[in-house]
Design a protein around this motif. Structure first.
Motif, PDB file in Angstrom:
ATOM      1  N   HIS A  57       9.078  52.669 -15.863  1.00  0.00           N
ATOM      2  CA  HIS A  57       7.437  53.477 -16.257  1.00  0.00           C
ATOM      3  C   HIS A  57       8.193  55.110 -15.095  1.00  0.00           C
ATOM      4  N   ASN A 108       4.808  61.018 -12.800  1.00  0.00           N
ATOM      5  CA  ASN A 108       4.389  60.481 -11.306  1.00  0.00           C
ATOM      6  C   ASN A 108       3.261  60.034 -10.532  1.00  0.00           C
ATOM      7  N   GLU A 109       3.465  59.201 -11.152  1.00  0.00           N
ATOM      8  CA  GLU A 109       1.902  58.284 -10.275  1.00  0.00           C
ATOM      9  C   GLU A 109       2.496  56.435 -10.293  1.00  0.00           C
ATOM     10  N   ARG A 110       2.977  57.053  -9.365  1.00  0.00           N
ATOM     11  CA  ARG A 110       3.966  55.178  -8.842  1.00  0.00           C
ATOM     12  C   ARG A 110       2.314  54.474  -8.803  1.00  0.00           C
ATOM     13  N   ASP A 138       1.740  59.724 -17.289  1.00  0.00           N
ATOM     14  CA  ASP A 138       2.725  58.364 -17.276  1.00  0.00           C
ATOM     15  C   ASP A 138       2.690  56.969 -18.597  1.00  0.00           C
ATOM     16  N   PHE A 168       9.391  51.738 -11.097  1.00  0.00           N
ATOM     17  CA  PHE A 168       8.953  53.696 -11.561  1.00  0.00           C
ATOM     18  C   PHE A 168      10.283  53.831 -11.165  1.00  0.00           C
ATOM     19  N   GLY A 211      10.282  57.168 -11.874  1.00  0.00           N
ATOM     20  CA  GLY A 211      10.188  59.446 -11.445  1.00  0.00           C
ATOM     21  C   GLY A 211       9.784  60.210 -12.358  1.00  0.00           C
TER      22      GLY A 211
END
Length: 137
Positions: free
Chosen positions: A14, A17-19, A124, A31, A33
């Protein structure tokens, strides 16, 4: 002419920026980054021949993300997903200008915003099963 392949990535990644953005549909996705470099080898590659890159992607919102091999943009880039709810199969060409080598190649993937910039509102998305098929000497 003989061919071979190399698996660049075989675990879902992934970028963005939205973990946790995909926890409802892909709860175990790694995730990484906003950017990641994936190192790979192409033993006995013929660098003067065109290769192809196959991969799966999910929820790519736009065409402004960065997708490069050995510092050179891949024509067509990371294709935008026609649907956010399904996986997409992709095939892109890697030309001799990408200078595939027997060792130390790099696939660079970077999430960007809809204008092509960075910041807090970047795309994302998930990529998986990245494979390069190439001609050998």
């Amino acid at each position: 002419m003989a061919t071979d392949f190399t698996a660049v990535l075989s675990q879902r990644q992934h970028l963005g920026n939205e973990r946790g953005n995909f926890n409802d549909v892909e709860p175990n996705v790694m995730f990484v980054g906003p950017t990641k470099d994936f190192a790979f080898n192409c033993p006995s590659v013929n660098p003067g021949e065109t290769a192809f890159l196959m991969f799966q992607s999910r929820d790519v919102d736009h065409q402004r993300n960065i997708f490069r091999v050995n510092g050179v943009d891949i024509f067509g880039g990371l294709p935008a997903s026609p649907s956010k709810d399904t996986w997409n199969g992709n095939i892109l060409l890697i030309h001799p200008r990408h200078q595939l080598k027997a060792t130390d190649n790099v696939l660079h993937v970077e999430s960007r915003n809809a204008r092509g910039g960075g910041g807090s509102d970047i795309d994302d998305f998930i990529i998986d099963n990245v494979v390069i098929v190439y001609k050998t000497r």
